[in-house]
Design a protein around this motif. Structure first.
Motif, PDB file in Angstrom:
ATOM      1  N   ARG A   1       8.416  -2.329  -5.937  1.00  8.41           N
ATOM      2  CA  ARG A   1       7.992  -2.376  -5.069  1.00  8.41           C
ATOM      3  C   ARG A   1       7.504  -0.732  -4.874  1.00  8.41           C
ATOM      4  N   ILE A   2       8.183   0.238  -5.689  1.00  7.41           N
ATOM      5  CA  ILE A   2       8.021   1.274  -6.105  1.00  7.41           C
ATOM      6  C   ILE A   2       6.471   1.893  -6.802  1.00  7.41           C
ATOM      7  N   ILE A   3       6.877   0.700  -7.996  1.00 11.64           N
ATOM      8  CA  ILE A   3       5.722   1.100  -9.078  1.00 11.64           C
ATOM      9  C   ILE A   3       4.158   0.637  -8.006  1.00 11.64           C
ATOM     10  N   GLN A   4       4.140  -0.190  -7.318  1.00  9.81           N
ATOM     11  CA  GLN A   4       3.188  -1.560  -6.903  1.00  9.81           C
ATOM     12  C   GLN A   4       2.779  -0.134  -5.901  1.00  9.81           C
ATOM     13  N   SER A   5       3.830   0.439  -5.094  1.00 10.74           N
ATOM     14  CA  SER A   5       3.580   1.899  -3.885  1.00 10.74           C
ATOM     15  C   SER A   5       2.372   3.197  -4.588  1.00 10.74           C
ATOM     16  N   LEU A   6       3.550   3.013  -5.551  1.00 12.66           N
ATOM     17  CA  LEU A   6       2.737   4.980  -6.566  1.00 12.66           C
ATOM     18  C   LEU A   6       1.362   4.617  -7.081  1.00 12.66           C
ATOM     19  N   MET A   7       0.774   3.154  -7.326  1.00 14.19           N
ATOM     20  CA  MET A   7      -0.368   2.759  -8.429  1.00 14.19           C
ATOM     21  C   MET A   7      -1.002   2.518  -6.667  1.00 14.19           C
ATOM     22  N   SER A   8      -0.943   2.064  -5.956  1.00 15.97           N
ATOM     23  CA  SER A   8      -2.134   1.618  -5.076  1.00 15.97           C
ATOM     24  C   SER A   8      -2.156   3.318  -4.600  1.00 15.97           C
ATOM     25  N   THR A   9      -1.551   4.347  -4.099  1.00 11.87           N
ATOM     26  CA  THR A   9      -1.312   5.338  -3.378  1.00 11.87           C
ATOM     27  C   THR A   9      -2.089   6.265  -4.564  1.00 11.87           C
ATOM     28  N   ALA A  10      -2.368   6.269  -6.102  1.00 16.33           N
ATOM     29  CA  ALA A  10      -2.659   6.948  -6.691  1.00 16.33           C
ATOM     30  C   ALA A  10      -4.149   6.628  -6.584  1.00 16.33           C
ATOM     31  N   ALA A  11      -4.686   5.142  -6.800  1.00 18.23           N
ATOM     32  CA  ALA A  11      -5.751   4.380  -6.109  1.00 18.23           C
ATOM     33  C   ALA A  11      -6.613   5.415  -4.857  1.00 18.23           C
ATOM     34  N   GLN A  12      -5.559   4.699  -3.894  1.00 20.80           N
ATOM     35  CA  GLN A  12      -5.880   5.752  -2.565  1.00 20.80           C
ATOM     36  C   GLN A  12      -6.696   6.788  -2.538  1.00 20.80           C
ATOM     37  N   SER A  13      -6.038   7.931  -3.803  1.00 21.40           N
ATOM     38  CA  SER A  13      -5.850   9.772  -3.519  1.00 21.40           C
ATOM     39  C   SER A  13      -7.500   9.376  -4.003  1.00 21.40           C
ATOM     40  N   LEU A  14      -7.636   8.588  -5.306  1.00 24.58           N
ATOM     41  CA  LEU A  14      -8.474   8.950  -6.010  1.00 24.58           C
ATOM     42  C   LEU A  14     -10.143   8.255  -5.484  1.00 24.58           C
ATOM     43  N   VAL A  15     -10.242   7.366  -4.158  1.00 22.29           N
ATOM     44  CA  VAL A  15     -10.909   6.569  -3.555  1.00 22.29           C
ATOM     45  C   VAL A  15     -11.582   8.059  -3.059  1.00 22.29           C
ATOM     46  N   LEU A  16     -10.549   8.339  -2.035  1.00 18.77           N
ATOM     47  CA  LEU A  16     -10.701   9.676  -0.810  1.00 18.77           C
ATOM     48  C   LEU A  16     -11.517  10.608  -1.638  1.00 18.77           C
ATOM     49  N   THR A  17     -11.315  11.034  -2.782  1.00 19.37           N
ATOM     50  CA  THR A  17     -11.752  12.002  -3.340  1.00 19.37           C
ATOM     51  C   THR A  17     -13.230  10.989  -4.366  1.00 19.37           C
ATOM     52  N   HIS A  18     -13.492  10.389  -3.857  1.00 12.49           N
ATOM     53  CA  HIS A  18     -15.285  10.174  -4.410  1.00 12.49           C
ATOM     54  C   HIS A  18     -15.985   9.012  -3.376  1.00 12.49           C
ATOM     55  N   LEU A  19     -15.324   9.203  -2.370  1.00 10.42           N
ATOM     56  CA  LEU A  19     -16.249   8.294  -1.283  1.00 10.42           C
ATOM     57  C   LEU A  19     -17.664   8.270  -0.840  1.00 10.42           C
TER      58      LEU A  19
ATOM     59  N   ASP B   1      13.201  -6.001  -8.068  1.00  5.13           N
ATOM     60  CA  ASP B   1      12.628  -5.894  -6.689  1.00  5.13           C
ATOM     61  C   ASP B   1      12.066  -4.774  -6.092  1.00  5.13           C
ATOM     62  N   LYS B   2      12.718  -3.637  -5.624  1.00  6.35           N
ATOM     63  CA  LYS B   2      12.408  -2.248  -4.967  1.00  6.35           C
ATOM     64  C   LYS B   2      11.840  -1.381  -6.500  1.00  6.35           C
ATOM     65  N   SER B   3      11.987  -1.433  -7.457  1.00  7.15           N
ATOM     66  CA  SER B   3      11.612  -0.890  -8.778  1.00  7.15           C
ATOM     67  C   SER B   3      10.241  -1.340  -8.439  1.00  7.15           C
TER      68      SER B   3
ATOM     69  N   ALA C   1       6.194  11.352  -4.379  1.00 10.40           N
ATOM     70  CA  ALA C   1       7.020  11.641  -2.906  1.00 10.40           C
ATOM     71  C   ALA C   1       6.477  11.067  -1.645  1.00 10.40           C
ATOM     72  N   ILE C   2       5.285  10.804  -1.505  1.00  9.02           N
ATOM     73  CA  ILE C   2       4.691   9.712  -0.609  1.00  9.02           C
ATOM     74  C   ILE C   2       4.765   8.299  -1.309  1.00  9.02           C
ATOM     75  N   ALA C   3       4.942   7.791  -2.417  1.00 11.63           N
ATOM     76  CA  ALA C   3       4.979   6.719  -2.583  1.00 11.63           C
ATOM     77  C   ALA C   3       6.166   6.040  -2.875  1.00 11.63           C
ATOM     78  N   LEU C   4       7.319   6.560  -2.899  1.00 15.97           N
ATOM     79  CA  LEU C   4       8.744   6.965  -2.240  1.00 15.97           C
ATOM     80  C   LEU C   4       8.940   6.402  -1.164  1.00 15.97           C
ATOM     81  N   ILE C   5       8.061   7.301   0.093  1.00 20.48           N
ATOM     82  CA  ILE C   5       8.213   7.539   1.267  1.00 20.48           C
ATOM     83  C   ILE C   5       7.606   5.917   1.674  1.00 20.48           C
ATOM     84  N   ARG C   6       6.494   5.519   0.587  1.00 23.06           N
ATOM     85  CA  ARG C   6       5.177   4.595   1.246  1.00 23.06           C
ATOM     86  C   ARG C   6       6.846   3.066   1.124  1.00 23.06           C
ATOM     87  N   ALA C   7       7.268   3.313   0.308  1.00 25.23           N
ATOM     88  CA  ALA C   7       8.077   2.110  -0.435  1.00 25.23           C
ATOM     89  C   ALA C   7       9.141   1.626   0.024  1.00 25.23           C
TER      90      ALA C   7
END
Length: 309
Positions: free
Chosen positions: A148-166, A144-146, A303-309
Protein backbone atom coordinates in the motif's frame (compact mmCIF):
# COMPACT_ATOMS: atom_id res chain seq x y z
CA UNK A 1 53.86 39.36 -44.68
CA UNK A 2 54.43 42.91 -43.51
CA UNK A 3 51.42 44.07 -45.50
CA UNK A 4 49.27 41.33 -43.95
CA UNK A 5 50.53 42.25 -40.48
CA UNK A 6 49.88 45.94 -41.05
CA UNK A 7 46.34 45.08 -42.19
CA UNK A 8 45.57 42.71 -39.29
CA UNK A 9 47.04 44.62 -36.34
CA UNK A 10 44.79 47.72 -36.47
CA UNK A 11 41.72 45.53 -36.94
CA UNK A 12 42.65 43.43 -33.92
CA UNK A 13 43.08 46.67 -31.98
CA UNK A 14 39.68 47.84 -33.21
CA UNK A 15 38.15 44.53 -32.11
CA UNK A 16 39.73 44.86 -28.66
CA UNK A 17 38.35 48.40 -28.30
CA UNK A 18 34.88 47.28 -29.38
CA UNK A 19 34.88 44.34 -26.95
CA UNK A 20 35.85 46.61 -24.08
CA UNK A 21 33.48 49.52 -24.84
CA UNK A 22 30.69 47.92 -26.84
CA UNK A 23 30.97 50.53 -29.60
CA UNK A 24 33.56 52.22 -31.80
CA UNK A 25 34.25 55.60 -30.13
CA UNK A 26 35.06 57.58 -33.29
CA UNK A 27 32.03 56.35 -35.23
CA UNK A 28 29.19 58.87 -35.26
CA UNK A 29 26.11 57.59 -33.42
CA UNK A 30 22.89 57.40 -35.41
CA UNK A 31 20.35 59.99 -34.28
CA UNK A 32 16.64 59.28 -33.97
CA UNK A 33 14.76 61.53 -36.38
CA UNK A 34 11.26 62.90 -36.02
CA UNK A 35 8.75 63.06 -38.86
CA UNK A 36 6.18 65.72 -39.57
CA UNK A 37 3.55 64.15 -37.30
CA UNK A 38 5.88 64.36 -34.30
CA UNK A 39 6.45 60.60 -34.14
CA UNK A 40 9.98 59.31 -33.86
CA UNK A 41 11.07 56.96 -36.62
CA UNK A 42 11.55 53.42 -35.43
CA UNK A 43 8.93 53.65 -32.69
CA UNK A 44 7.02 50.73 -34.20
CA UNK A 45 10.11 48.55 -33.98
CA UNK A 46 9.65 48.21 -30.23
CA UNK A 47 6.53 46.12 -30.83
CA UNK A 48 8.45 43.28 -32.51
CA UNK A 49 11.20 41.46 -30.57
CA UNK A 50 14.75 41.84 -31.90
CA UNK A 51 13.82 44.84 -34.07
CA UNK A 52 14.29 47.65 -31.56
CA UNK A 53 17.82 48.88 -30.95
CA UNK A 54 18.09 47.67 -27.35
CA UNK A 55 17.05 44.13 -28.28
CA UNK A 56 19.37 43.97 -31.31
CA UNK A 57 22.25 45.34 -29.24
CA UNK A 58 21.57 42.83 -26.45
CA UNK A 59 21.48 39.96 -28.94
CA UNK A 60 24.71 40.93 -30.68
CA UNK A 61 26.61 41.73 -27.48
CA UNK A 62 25.58 38.44 -25.88
CA UNK A 63 27.18 36.73 -28.86
CA UNK A 64 30.30 38.94 -29.24
CA UNK A 65 31.09 40.30 -25.74
CA UNK A 66 28.80 38.64 -23.15
CA UNK A 67 30.95 39.16 -20.04
CA UNK A 68 31.68 42.79 -20.85
CA UNK A 69 27.97 43.38 -21.44
CA UNK A 70 27.13 41.93 -18.01
CA UNK A 71 29.79 44.17 -16.47
CA UNK A 72 28.44 47.25 -18.26
CA UNK A 73 24.88 46.58 -17.12
CA UNK A 74 25.85 45.99 -13.49
CA UNK A 75 27.89 49.20 -13.55
CA UNK A 76 24.78 51.16 -14.49
CA UNK A 77 24.46 51.18 -18.29
CA UNK A 78 20.82 50.08 -18.11
CA UNK A 79 19.55 52.19 -21.00
CA UNK A 80 21.68 50.38 -23.61
CA UNK A 81 20.29 46.88 -23.15
CA UNK A 82 17.09 45.02 -22.48
CA UNK A 83 16.45 44.54 -18.78
CA UNK A 84 17.56 41.04 -17.68
CA UNK A 85 14.11 39.60 -17.00
CA UNK A 86 12.61 41.29 -20.05
CA UNK A 87 15.42 39.74 -22.11
CA UNK A 88 14.65 36.31 -20.65
CA UNK A 89 10.99 36.58 -21.62
CA UNK A 90 11.75 37.91 -25.10
CA UNK A 91 14.50 35.42 -25.94
CA UNK A 92 12.74 32.34 -24.61
CA UNK A 93 9.34 33.35 -26.01
CA UNK A 94 10.85 33.57 -29.48
CA UNK A 95 12.74 30.32 -28.93
CA UNK A 96 9.54 28.56 -27.77
CA UNK A 97 7.74 29.84 -30.87
CA UNK A 98 10.57 28.62 -33.08
CA UNK A 99 10.58 25.20 -31.41
CA UNK A 100 6.80 24.95 -31.88
CA UNK A 101 7.32 25.48 -35.61
CA UNK A 102 10.39 23.27 -36.06
CA UNK A 103 9.51 20.48 -33.58
CA UNK A 104 5.79 20.62 -32.72
CA UNK A 105 5.96 17.50 -30.50
CA UNK A 106 9.04 18.60 -28.55
CA UNK A 107 6.99 19.87 -25.59
CA UNK A 108 5.41 16.46 -24.98
CA UNK A 109 8.52 14.45 -25.78
CA UNK A 110 9.94 14.98 -22.33
CA UNK A 111 11.22 12.84 -19.53
CA UNK A 112 8.24 13.85 -17.40
CA UNK A 113 5.82 12.57 -20.06
CA UNK A 114 7.35 9.11 -20.08
CA UNK A 115 7.67 9.09 -16.31
CA UNK A 116 3.99 9.94 -15.87
CA UNK A 117 2.93 7.10 -18.15
CA UNK A 118 5.34 4.69 -16.49
CA UNK A 119 4.25 5.53 -12.97
CA UNK A 120 0.57 5.33 -13.83
CA UNK A 121 0.96 1.97 -15.60
CA UNK A 122 2.98 0.60 -12.67
CA UNK A 123 0.34 1.94 -10.30
CA UNK A 124 -2.39 0.14 -12.27
CA UNK A 125 -0.43 -3.13 -12.42
CA UNK A 126 0.28 -3.02 -8.71
CA UNK A 127 -3.38 -2.33 -7.96
CA UNK A 128 -4.40 -5.37 -10.07
CA UNK A 129 -1.75 -7.51 -8.36
CA UNK A 130 -3.00 -6.49 -4.94
CA UNK A 131 -6.58 -7.32 -5.87
CA UNK A 132 -5.56 -10.76 -7.18
CA UNK A 133 -3.50 -11.48 -4.10
CA UNK A 134 -6.38 -10.46 -1.88
CA UNK A 135 -8.73 -12.80 -3.72
CA UNK A 136 -6.37 -15.78 -3.89
CA UNK A 137 -4.16 -15.79 -0.79
CA UNK A 138 -3.94 -14.06 2.52
CA UNK A 139 -0.76 -12.01 2.59
CA UNK A 140 0.88 -10.97 5.82
CA UNK A 141 0.02 -7.63 7.40
CA UNK A 142 3.55 -6.28 6.87
CA UNK A 143 3.69 -7.09 3.14
CA UNK A 144 0.20 -5.71 2.57
CA UNK A 145 1.16 -2.47 4.31
CA UNK A 146 4.38 -2.22 2.29
CA UNK A 147 2.46 -2.71 -0.95
CA UNK A 148 0.00 0.00 0.00
CA UNK A 149 2.85 2.42 0.82
CA UNK A 150 4.63 1.74 -2.50
CA UNK A 151 1.38 2.09 -4.42
CA UNK A 152 0.57 5.34 -2.62
CA UNK A 153 4.07 6.69 -3.29
CA UNK A 154 3.91 5.97 -7.03
CA UNK A 155 0.40 7.37 -7.28
CA UNK A 156 1.43 10.57 -5.46
CA UNK A 157 4.47 11.04 -7.72
CA UNK A 158 2.36 10.53 -10.86
CA UNK A 159 -0.31 12.98 -9.68
CA UNK A 160 2.34 15.58 -8.80
CA UNK A 161 3.86 15.35 -12.29
CA UNK A 162 0.44 15.54 -13.91
CA UNK A 163 -0.44 18.69 -11.94
CA UNK A 164 2.70 20.44 -13.21
CA UNK A 165 1.98 19.44 -16.84
CA UNK A 166 -1.79 19.87 -17.11
CA UNK A 167 -1.47 22.19 -20.11
CA UNK A 168 0.21 19.36 -22.04
CA UNK A 169 -2.43 16.84 -20.96
CA UNK A 170 -5.77 18.71 -21.14
CA UNK A 171 -7.73 15.45 -20.94
CA UNK A 172 -6.58 15.12 -17.32
CA UNK A 173 -8.01 18.52 -16.32
CA UNK A 174 -11.36 17.09 -15.21
CA UNK A 175 -12.25 19.75 -12.60
CA UNK A 176 -12.68 23.51 -12.73
CA UNK A 177 -9.57 24.29 -10.66
CA UNK A 178 -7.50 21.95 -12.81
CA UNK A 179 -8.72 23.71 -15.94
CA UNK A 180 -7.70 27.05 -14.42
CA UNK A 181 -4.29 25.64 -13.49
CA UNK A 182 -3.86 24.25 -17.00
CA UNK A 183 -4.65 27.69 -18.48
CA UNK A 184 -2.04 29.35 -16.23
CA UNK A 185 0.56 26.70 -17.08
CA UNK A 186 -0.17 27.08 -20.79
CA UNK A 187 0.32 30.84 -20.60
CA UNK A 188 3.61 30.43 -18.73
CA UNK A 189 4.81 27.75 -21.14
CA UNK A 190 4.01 29.91 -24.17
CA UNK A 191 6.40 32.54 -22.77
CA UNK A 192 9.13 29.94 -22.33
CA UNK A 193 9.20 30.40 -18.54
CA UNK A 194 9.53 26.66 -17.67
CA UNK A 195 12.61 26.52 -19.91
CA UNK A 196 14.60 28.97 -17.80
CA UNK A 197 12.94 29.44 -14.40
CA UNK A 198 14.55 26.51 -12.58
CA UNK A 199 17.96 27.08 -14.17
CA UNK A 200 17.79 30.78 -13.35
CA UNK A 201 17.05 30.22 -9.65
CA UNK A 202 19.77 27.57 -9.28
CA UNK A 203 22.40 29.59 -11.16
CA UNK A 204 21.48 32.71 -9.19
CA UNK A 205 21.91 30.93 -5.85
CA UNK A 206 25.24 29.44 -6.99
CA UNK A 207 26.56 32.86 -8.05
CA UNK A 208 25.44 34.55 -4.83
CA UNK A 209 27.19 31.79 -2.90
CA UNK A 210 30.46 32.22 -4.83
CA UNK A 211 30.69 35.91 -5.75
CA UNK A 212 29.06 37.94 -3.00
CA UNK A 213 32.02 38.16 -0.61
CA UNK A 214 35.18 37.73 -2.68
CA UNK A 215 34.10 39.68 -5.76
CA UNK A 216 31.54 41.96 -4.03
CA UNK A 217 28.74 41.05 -6.43
CA UNK A 218 25.35 42.01 -4.99
CA UNK A 219 22.33 39.73 -4.96
CA UNK A 220 20.65 41.82 -7.68
CA UNK A 221 23.87 41.84 -9.69
CA UNK A 222 24.07 38.05 -9.53
CA UNK A 223 20.42 37.85 -10.64
CA UNK A 224 21.11 40.10 -13.65
CA UNK A 225 24.20 38.11 -14.57
CA UNK A 226 22.32 34.80 -14.28
CA UNK A 227 19.54 36.11 -16.52
CA UNK A 228 21.94 37.32 -19.21
CA UNK A 229 23.95 34.07 -19.10
CA UNK A 230 20.75 32.09 -19.71
CA UNK A 231 19.93 34.47 -22.59
CA UNK A 232 23.41 33.74 -23.95
CA UNK A 233 22.65 30.02 -23.73
CA UNK A 234 19.43 30.71 -25.63
CA UNK A 235 21.37 32.45 -28.42
CA UNK A 236 23.57 29.39 -28.83
CA UNK A 237 20.51 27.13 -28.69
CA UNK A 238 19.28 29.07 -31.73
CA UNK A 239 22.62 28.36 -33.41
CA UNK A 240 22.41 24.67 -32.45
CA UNK A 241 19.03 24.47 -34.16
CA UNK A 242 20.50 26.02 -37.30
CA UNK A 243 23.59 23.78 -37.32
CA UNK A 244 21.57 20.59 -36.79
CA UNK A 245 18.83 21.72 -39.22
CA UNK A 246 16.22 21.77 -36.46
CA UNK A 247 17.00 18.34 -35.02
CA UNK A 248 18.40 19.41 -31.65
CA UNK A 249 18.85 22.52 -29.51
CA UNK A 250 20.86 20.91 -26.72
CA UNK A 251 24.17 22.58 -25.89
CA UNK A 252 25.72 20.02 -23.58
CA UNK A 253 27.58 20.57 -20.33
CA UNK A 254 30.93 21.21 -22.03
CA UNK A 255 29.60 24.04 -24.23
CA UNK A 256 27.75 25.66 -21.32
CA UNK A 257 30.92 25.41 -19.22
CA UNK A 258 32.98 27.12 -21.95
CA UNK A 259 30.42 29.93 -22.25
CA UNK A 260 30.35 30.42 -18.48
CA UNK A 261 34.17 30.44 -18.43
CA UNK A 262 34.22 33.22 -21.05
CA UNK A 263 31.60 35.19 -19.11
CA UNK A 264 33.60 35.05 -15.87
CA UNK A 265 36.82 35.90 -17.71
CA UNK A 266 35.38 39.06 -19.25
CA UNK A 267 32.98 40.14 -16.50
CA UNK A 268 35.29 39.86 -13.48
CA UNK A 269 38.55 40.65 -15.36
CA UNK A 270 40.29 37.54 -13.98
CA UNK A 271 42.84 35.18 -15.49
CA UNK A 272 42.10 31.81 -17.06
CA UNK A 273 42.95 29.81 -13.94
CA UNK A 274 40.58 31.77 -11.70
CA UNK A 275 37.84 31.70 -14.33
CA UNK A 276 38.20 27.91 -14.67
CA UNK A 277 38.00 27.44 -10.89
CA UNK A 278 34.89 29.62 -10.70
CA UNK A 279 33.27 27.70 -13.56
CA UNK A 280 33.91 24.33 -11.91
CA UNK A 281 32.75 25.59 -8.49
CA UNK A 282 29.59 27.03 -10.03
CA UNK A 283 28.80 23.68 -11.64
CA UNK A 284 29.39 21.78 -8.39
CA UNK A 285 27.28 24.17 -6.31
CA UNK A 286 24.56 24.08 -8.98
CA UNK A 287 24.56 20.27 -8.76
CA UNK A 288 24.54 20.33 -4.94
CA UNK A 289 21.55 22.70 -4.79
CA UNK A 290 19.72 20.58 -7.39
CA UNK A 291 20.27 17.40 -5.38
CA UNK A 292 19.12 19.10 -2.16
CA UNK A 293 16.01 20.43 -3.90
CA UNK A 294 14.98 17.06 -5.29
CA UNK A 295 15.78 15.41 -1.96
CA UNK A 296 13.43 17.86 -0.24
CA UNK A 297 10.71 17.25 -2.84
CA UNK A 298 11.15 13.49 -2.43
CA UNK A 299 10.79 13.74 1.35
CA UNK A 300 7.60 15.78 0.96
CA UNK A 301 6.16 13.24 -1.51
CA UNK A 302 7.07 10.34 0.77
CA UNK A 303 5.41 12.08 3.72
CA UNK A 304 2.23 12.68 1.69
CA UNK A 305 2.26 9.06 0.47
CA UNK A 306 2.62 7.74 4.03
CA UNK A 307 -0.30 9.87 5.19
CA UNK A 308 -2.47 8.68 2.29
CA UNK A 309 -1.47 5.05 2.86
Amino acid sequence: MSRVSNWIQPRLRLWAIYRELGYVPWRKQRETKQNKDGIFKGTGEAIIPFLNNDAKRTFSHLFLRPGFMIRDYIRGQHERYLAPFTALLVFYSVFTLLMAVVKPDAAKSTFADGLIEGLESSDLEMDMTLNENTMKVDSTTMSDKSNRIIQSLMSTAAQSLVLTHLDLFPERANTHWKESLAAVEGDLRSKGIPLFLGNFLLLWLAMVWLLRKKYEVSVSGAAAASAYILCQFCVFMFLALLVTFGKSADLGILVMGILLFIDYRQWLAIDNKQALKLTIKTGLIYLLITVLFYLLVSLVLIAIALIRA
